[in-house]
Scaffold this motif. Structure first.
Motif, PDB file in Angstrom:
ATOM      1  N   ARG A  31     -35.684  20.369 -12.721  1.00 43.01           N
ATOM      2  CA  ARG A  31     -34.442  20.649 -11.936  1.00 43.01           C
ATOM      3  C   ARG A  31     -33.381  21.556 -12.728  1.00 43.01           C
ATOM      4  N   GLU A  32     -33.121  22.752 -12.111  1.00 47.81           N
ATOM      5  CA  GLU A  32     -32.128  23.512 -12.478  1.00 47.81           C
ATOM      6  C   GLU A  32     -30.526  23.195 -12.180  1.00 47.81           C
ATOM      7  N   ILE A  33     -29.945  23.124 -13.306  1.00 45.16           N
ATOM      8  CA  ILE A  33     -28.484  23.123 -13.078  1.00 45.16           C
ATOM      9  C   ILE A  33     -27.691  24.450 -13.266  1.00 45.16           C
ATOM     10  N   LYS A  34     -26.884  24.323 -12.111  1.00 46.31           N
ATOM     11  CA  LYS A  34     -26.283  25.828 -11.817  1.00 46.31           C
ATOM     12  C   LYS A  34     -24.793  25.639 -12.602  1.00 46.31           C
ATOM     13  N   GLU A  35     -24.358  26.844 -12.789  1.00 52.10           N
ATOM     14  CA  GLU A  35     -23.024  26.785 -13.419  1.00 52.10           C
ATOM     15  C   GLU A  35     -22.076  26.404 -12.390  1.00 52.10           C
ATOM     16  N   SER A  36     -22.243  26.709 -11.086  1.00 57.39           N
ATOM     17  CA  SER A  36     -21.424  26.361 -10.100  1.00 57.39           C
ATOM     18  C   SER A  36     -21.365  24.721  -9.796  1.00 57.39           C
ATOM     19  N   ASP A  37     -22.479  24.077 -10.170  1.00 58.02           N
ATOM     20  CA  ASP A  37     -22.611  22.583 -10.043  1.00 58.02           C
ATOM     21  C   ASP A  37     -21.706  21.928 -11.218  1.00 58.02           C
ATOM     22  N   PHE A  38     -21.759  22.565 -12.359  1.00 56.80           N
ATOM     23  CA  PHE A  38     -20.966  22.098 -13.593  1.00 56.80           C
ATOM     24  C   PHE A  38     -19.606  22.428 -13.215  1.00 56.80           C
ATOM     25  N   GLU A  39     -19.058  23.494 -12.607  1.00 57.79           N
ATOM     26  CA  GLU A  39     -17.995  23.749 -12.513  1.00 57.79           C
ATOM     27  C   GLU A  39     -17.193  22.619 -11.488  1.00 57.79           C
ATOM     28  N   LYS A  40     -18.097  22.317 -10.718  1.00 59.15           N
ATOM     29  CA  LYS A  40     -17.665  21.264  -9.563  1.00 59.15           C
ATOM     30  C   LYS A  40     -17.424  19.996 -10.414  1.00 59.15           C
ATOM     31  N   PHE A  41     -18.409  19.683 -11.323  1.00 57.88           N
ATOM     32  CA  PHE A  41     -18.227  18.631 -12.267  1.00 57.88           C
ATOM     33  C   PHE A  41     -16.962  18.549 -13.094  1.00 57.88           C
ATOM     34  N   LEU A  42     -16.532  19.871 -13.357  1.00 56.06           N
ATOM     35  CA  LEU A  42     -15.354  19.782 -14.264  1.00 56.06           C
ATOM     36  C   LEU A  42     -14.036  19.529 -13.515  1.00 56.06           C
ATOM     37  N   GLN A  43     -14.193  19.519 -12.336  1.00 55.22           N
ATOM     38  CA  GLN A  43     -12.828  19.384 -11.452  1.00 55.22           C
ATOM     39  C   GLN A  43     -12.454  18.129 -11.566  1.00 55.22           C
ATOM     40  N   ASN A  44     -13.365  17.247 -11.945  1.00 51.19           N
ATOM     41  CA  ASN A  44     -13.018  15.705 -12.124  1.00 51.19           C
ATOM     42  C   ASN A  44     -12.652  15.317 -13.567  1.00 51.19           C
ATOM     43  N   VAL A  45     -12.498  16.183 -14.344  1.00 44.72           N
ATOM     44  CA  VAL A  45     -11.920  15.872 -15.509  1.00 44.72           C
ATOM     45  C   VAL A  45     -10.641  15.441 -15.536  1.00 44.72           C
ATOM     46  N   PRO A  46     -10.014  14.496 -16.065  1.00 37.44           N
ATOM     47  CA  PRO A  46      -8.490  13.842 -15.869  1.00 37.44           C
ATOM     48  C   PRO A  46      -7.764  14.974 -16.128  1.00 37.44           C
ATOM     49  N   ARG A  47      -6.579  15.133 -15.603  1.00 38.86           N
ATOM     50  CA  ARG A  47      -5.594  15.858 -15.540  1.00 38.86           C
ATOM     51  C   ARG A  47      -5.151  16.440 -16.923  1.00 38.86           C
ATOM     52  N   GLU A  48      -5.074  15.303 -17.534  1.00 35.11           N
ATOM     53  CA  GLU A  48      -4.312  15.313 -19.043  1.00 35.11           C
ATOM     54  C   GLU A  48      -5.392  16.095 -20.060  1.00 35.11           C
ATOM     55  N   GLN A  49      -6.607  16.323 -19.558  1.00 29.49           N
ATOM     56  CA  GLN A  49      -7.690  17.034 -20.550  1.00 29.49           C
ATOM     57  C   GLN A  49      -7.826  18.411 -19.866  1.00 29.49           C
ATOM     58  N   HIS A  50      -7.061  18.918 -18.922  1.00 25.74           N
ATOM     59  CA  HIS A  50      -7.365  20.159 -18.295  1.00 25.74           C
ATOM     60  C   HIS A  50      -7.011  21.204 -19.547  1.00 25.74           C
ATOM     61  N   ALA A  51      -6.306  20.869 -20.311  1.00 27.69           N
ATOM     62  CA  ALA A  51      -5.829  22.053 -21.310  1.00 27.69           C
ATOM     63  C   ALA A  51      -6.971  22.124 -22.157  1.00 27.69           C
ATOM     64  N   TYR A  52      -7.993  21.280 -22.139  1.00 34.67           N
ATOM     65  CA  TYR A  52      -9.157  21.567 -23.115  1.00 34.67           C
ATOM     66  C   TYR A  52     -10.190  22.386 -22.449  1.00 34.67           C
ATOM     67  N   LEU A  53     -10.226  22.326 -21.195  1.00 38.46           N
ATOM     68  CA  LEU A  53     -11.249  23.206 -20.603  1.00 38.46           C
ATOM     69  C   LEU A  53     -11.573  24.560 -20.694  1.00 38.46           C
ATOM     70  N   SER A  54     -10.675  25.190 -21.737  1.00 39.21           N
ATOM     71  CA  SER A  54     -10.731  26.437 -22.144  1.00 39.21           C
ATOM     72  C   SER A  54     -11.521  26.465 -23.674  1.00 39.21           C
ATOM     73  N   ASN A  55     -11.556  25.313 -24.316  1.00 36.25           N
ATOM     74  CA  ASN A  55     -12.299  25.135 -25.474  1.00 36.25           C
ATOM     75  C   ASN A  55     -13.627  24.958 -25.346  1.00 36.25           C
ATOM     76  N   PRO A  56     -14.663  25.906 -26.051  1.00 30.89           N
ATOM     77  CA  PRO A  56     -15.904  25.967 -25.941  1.00 30.89           C
ATOM     78  C   PRO A  56     -16.544  24.627 -26.405  1.00 30.89           C
ATOM     79  N   GLN A  57     -15.891  24.092 -27.330  1.00 29.05           N
ATOM     80  CA  GLN A  57     -16.618  22.756 -27.955  1.00 29.05           C
ATOM     81  C   GLN A  57     -16.353  21.617 -26.909  1.00 29.05           C
ATOM     82  N   PHE A  58     -15.106  21.311 -26.134  1.00 32.00           N
ATOM     83  CA  PHE A  58     -14.870  20.530 -25.195  1.00 32.00           C
ATOM     84  C   PHE A  58     -15.901  20.785 -24.092  1.00 32.00           C
TER      85      PHE A  58
END
Length: 87
Positions: free
Chosen positions: A12-39
């Motif tokens: 089953r293919e996982i699309k980038e858009s699905d992953f971006e939706k998943f990232l919307q559920n990251v806790p607010r205090e961790q949003h600053a880390y979303l630009s970090n490639p390792q995170f």
């Protein structure tokens, strides 16, 4: 427009858009880390693991068990209550 495939789990293919939706559920205090490639890679690893567990659960036919059906019913009830509180 073609969607970028970022992973394949059990065929089953996982699309980038699905992953971006998943990232919307990251806790607010961790949003600053979303630009970090390792995170983002850690988040992707978790997202892939969730898909793998879902696939395994399907193979084991867990959705047919009484416990699973009770959990789904509870989650649905919780979701409805949460929605109604916002209305």
């Amino acid at each position: 427009m073609e969607q970028k495939i970022i992973a394949v789990v059990a065929g089953r293919e996982i699309k980038e858009s699905d992953f971006e939706k998943f990232l919307q559920n990251v806790p607010r205090e961790q949003h600053a880390y979303l630009s970090n490639p390792q995170f983002r890679q850690q988040c992707l690893d978790q997202f892939v693991a969730l898909h793998m567990f879902a696939e395994l659960g399907g193979e084991m036919k867990l959705e047919e068990t009484e416990e699973y059906q009770e959990k789904v019913a509870d989650a649905l009830t919780d979701g409805i209550v949460t929605y109604l509180r916002k209305v």
